[in-house]
Design a protein around this motif. Sequence first.
Motif, PDB file in Angstrom:
ATOM      1  N   ILE A   6       0.838  -1.194   0.000  1.00  0.00           N
ATOM      2  CA  ILE A   6       0.000   0.000   0.000  1.00  0.00           C
ATOM      3  C   ILE A   6       0.878   1.251   0.000  1.00  0.00           C
ATOM      4  CG2 ILE A   6      -1.812   1.287   1.211  1.00  0.00           C
ATOM      5  CD1 ILE A   6      -2.757  -1.401  -0.006  1.00  0.00           C
ATOM      6  N   ALA A   7       1.726   1.412   1.010  1.00  0.00           N
ATOM      7  CA  ALA A   7       2.587   2.597   1.043  1.00  0.00           C
ATOM      8  C   ALA A   7       3.575   2.518   2.197  1.00  0.00           C
ATOM      9  CB  ALA A   7       1.754   3.868   1.185  1.00  0.00           C
ATOM     10  N   LYS A   8       4.632   3.311   2.065  1.00  0.00           N
ATOM     11  CA  LYS A   8       5.587   3.538   3.154  1.00  0.00           C
ATOM     12  C   LYS A   8       5.278   4.904   3.752  1.00  0.00           C
ATOM     13  CE  LYS A   8       9.408   0.779   1.477  1.00  0.00           C
ATOM     14  NZ  LYS A   8      10.461   0.289   2.304  1.00  0.00           N
ATOM     15  N   ASP A   9       5.802   5.139   4.939  1.00  0.00           N
ATOM     16  CA  ASP A   9       5.662   6.434   5.589  1.00  0.00           C
ATOM     17  C   ASP A   9       6.089   7.518   4.595  1.00  0.00           C
ATOM     18  OD1 ASP A   9       5.924   8.759   7.087  1.00  0.00           O
ATOM     19  OD2 ASP A   9       6.965   7.786   8.743  1.00  0.00           O
ATOM     20  N   PRO A  10       5.200   8.447   4.265  1.00  0.00           N
ATOM     21  CA  PRO A  10       5.524   9.443   3.242  1.00  0.00           C
ATOM     22  C   PRO A  10       6.590  10.459   3.659  1.00  0.00           C
ATOM     23  CG  PRO A  10       3.407   9.943   4.250  1.00  0.00           C
ATOM     24  CD  PRO A  10       3.845   8.612   4.802  1.00  0.00           C
ATOM     25  N   PRO A  18       8.165   2.705   8.481  1.00  0.00           N
ATOM     26  CA  PRO A  18       6.860   2.079   8.609  1.00  0.00           C
ATOM     27  C   PRO A  18       6.214   1.852   7.239  1.00  0.00           C
ATOM     28  CG  PRO A  18       7.119   3.748  10.285  1.00  0.00           C
ATOM     29  CD  PRO A  18       8.287   3.886   9.354  1.00  0.00           C
ATOM     30  N   THR A  19       5.629   0.675   7.076  1.00  0.00           N
ATOM     31  CA  THR A  19       5.061   0.262   5.792  1.00  0.00           C
ATOM     32  C   THR A  19       3.772  -0.505   6.046  1.00  0.00           C
ATOM     33  OG1 THR A  19       7.329   0.028   4.966  1.00  0.00           O
ATOM     34  CG2 THR A  19       5.604  -0.987   3.639  1.00  0.00           C
ATOM     35  N   VAL A  20       2.841  -0.427   5.101  1.00  0.00           N
ATOM     36  CA  VAL A  20       1.562  -1.132   5.213  1.00  0.00           C
ATOM     37  C   VAL A  20       1.321  -1.944   3.948  1.00  0.00           C
ATOM     38  CG1 VAL A  20      -0.934  -0.874   5.498  1.00  0.00           C
ATOM     39  CG2 VAL A  20       0.612   0.670   6.708  1.00  0.00           C
ATOM     40  N   TRP A  21       0.894  -3.197   4.133  1.00  0.00           N
ATOM     41  CA  TRP A  21       0.482  -4.098   3.055  1.00  0.00           C
ATOM     42  C   TRP A  21      -0.883  -4.683   3.401  1.00  0.00           C
ATOM     43  CZ3 TRP A  21       5.130  -4.400   5.643  1.00  0.00           C
ATOM     44  CH2 TRP A  21       6.304  -4.259   4.920  1.00  0.00           C
ATOM     45  N   VAL A  22      -1.544  -5.269   2.412  1.00  0.00           N
ATOM     46  CA  VAL A  22      -2.755  -6.055   2.627  1.00  0.00           C
ATOM     47  C   VAL A  22      -2.489  -7.454   2.073  1.00  0.00           C
ATOM     48  CG1 VAL A  22      -5.181  -6.363   1.999  1.00  0.00           C
ATOM     49  CG2 VAL A  22      -4.313  -4.079   2.516  1.00  0.00           C
ATOM     50  N   ASP A  23      -2.784  -8.474   2.888  1.00  0.00           N
ATOM     51  CA  ASP A  23      -2.708  -9.861   2.421  1.00  0.00           C
ATOM     52  C   ASP A  23      -3.951 -10.089   1.573  1.00  0.00           C
ATOM     53  OD1 ASP A  23      -3.161 -12.673   2.182  1.00  0.00           O
ATOM     54  OD2 ASP A  23      -1.878 -13.015   3.929  1.00  0.00           O
ATOM     55  N   GLU A  24      -3.767 -10.267   0.269  1.00  0.00           N
ATOM     56  CA  GLU A  24      -4.909 -10.374  -0.636  1.00  0.00           C
ATOM     57  C   GLU A  24      -5.741 -11.631  -0.414  1.00  0.00           C
ATOM     58  OE1 GLU A  24      -3.043  -9.546  -4.487  1.00  0.00           O
ATOM     59  OE2 GLU A  24      -3.887  -7.514  -4.317  1.00  0.00           O
ATOM     60  N   ALA A  25      -5.162 -12.663   0.173  1.00  0.00           N
ATOM     61  CA  ALA A  25      -5.917 -13.896   0.417  1.00  0.00           C
ATOM     62  C   ALA A  25      -6.797 -13.786   1.661  1.00  0.00           C
ATOM     63  CB  ALA A  25      -4.964 -15.079   0.548  1.00  0.00           C
ATOM     64  N   THR A  26      -6.257 -13.218   2.734  1.00  0.00           N
ATOM     65  CA  THR A  26      -6.987 -13.180   4.004  1.00  0.00           C
ATOM     66  C   THR A  26      -7.585 -11.812   4.309  1.00  0.00           C
ATOM     67  OG1 THR A  26      -5.043 -12.512   5.280  1.00  0.00           O
ATOM     68  CG2 THR A  26      -5.428 -14.907   4.985  1.00  0.00           C
ATOM     69  N   LYS A  27      -7.151 -10.785   3.580  1.00  0.00           N
ATOM     70  CA  LYS A  27      -7.544  -9.395   3.805  1.00  0.00           C
ATOM     71  C   LYS A  27      -6.984  -8.836   5.111  1.00  0.00           C
ATOM     72  CE  LYS A  27      -9.785  -9.536   0.006  1.00  0.00           C
ATOM     73  NZ  LYS A  27      -9.016  -9.247  -1.178  1.00  0.00           N
ATOM     74  N   ASP A  28      -5.996  -9.514   5.703  1.00  0.00           N
ATOM     75  CA  ASP A  28      -5.321  -9.009   6.895  1.00  0.00           C
ATOM     76  C   ASP A  28      -4.436  -7.822   6.515  1.00  0.00           C
ATOM     77  OD1 ASP A  28      -6.381 -11.081   8.406  1.00  0.00           O
ATOM     78  OD2 ASP A  28      -4.546 -12.278   8.368  1.00  0.00           O
ATOM     79  N   LEU A  29      -4.302  -6.874   7.442  1.00  0.00           N
ATOM     80  CA  LEU A  29      -3.326  -5.811   7.269  1.00  0.00           C
ATOM     81  C   LEU A  29      -1.998  -6.308   7.813  1.00  0.00           C
ATOM     82  CD1 LEU A  29      -5.234  -2.620   8.428  1.00  0.00           C
ATOM     83  CD2 LEU A  29      -5.175  -3.661   6.167  1.00  0.00           C
ATOM     84  N   VAL A  30      -0.938  -6.069   7.086  1.00  0.00           N
ATOM     85  CA  VAL A  30       0.415  -6.420   7.525  1.00  0.00           C
ATOM     86  C   VAL A  30       1.144  -5.092   7.689  1.00  0.00           C
ATOM     87  CG1 VAL A  30       2.536  -7.633   6.932  1.00  0.00           C
ATOM     88  CG2 VAL A  30       0.315  -8.621   6.314  1.00  0.00           C
ATOM     89  N   ILE A  31       1.657  -4.866   8.903  1.00  0.00           N
ATOM     90  CA  ILE A  31       2.206  -3.557   9.237  1.00  0.00           C
ATOM     91  C   ILE A  31       3.616  -3.675   9.778  1.00  0.00           C
ATOM     92  CG2 ILE A  31       1.930  -1.566  10.761  1.00  0.00           C
ATOM     93  CD1 ILE A  31      -1.097  -2.033  10.578  1.00  0.00           C
TER      94      ILE A  31
END
Length: 80
Positions: A6-10, A18-31
Motif C-alpha cells: 500500500i505505502a511507506k511512511d511518506p 513504517p510500511t503497510v500491506w494487505v494480504d490479498e488472500a486473508t484481507k489481513d493488514l500487515v504492518i
Amino acid sequence: MTLRFIAKDPNTNGDNCPTVWVDEATKDLVIQGWKADDETERECLETGSIPDTEAVVRLPARMMAVIREACDVADGPAVR
C-alpha cells in the motif's frame, strides 16, 4: 500469501520505515512499524499480556490515510 503493497511512511527516505500491506488472500493488514518503547509496552500490558508471537508497533499519525487506504483495499470495491 500474496501481499499487496500500500505505502511507506511518506515523510521518510523510503528505507527501513513504517510500511503497510494487505494480504490479498486473508484481507489481513500487515504492518511494519517502530517497536514500541518500554513505557508504551508497559501501558499496553495493563490491558493484557503480549504473547511472544505478537508485538506492539507504533505508526506515525501522518500514516492515517495509508491505513484507511489499506482498510478500503481489504474491504474490496466500494461505491464512492
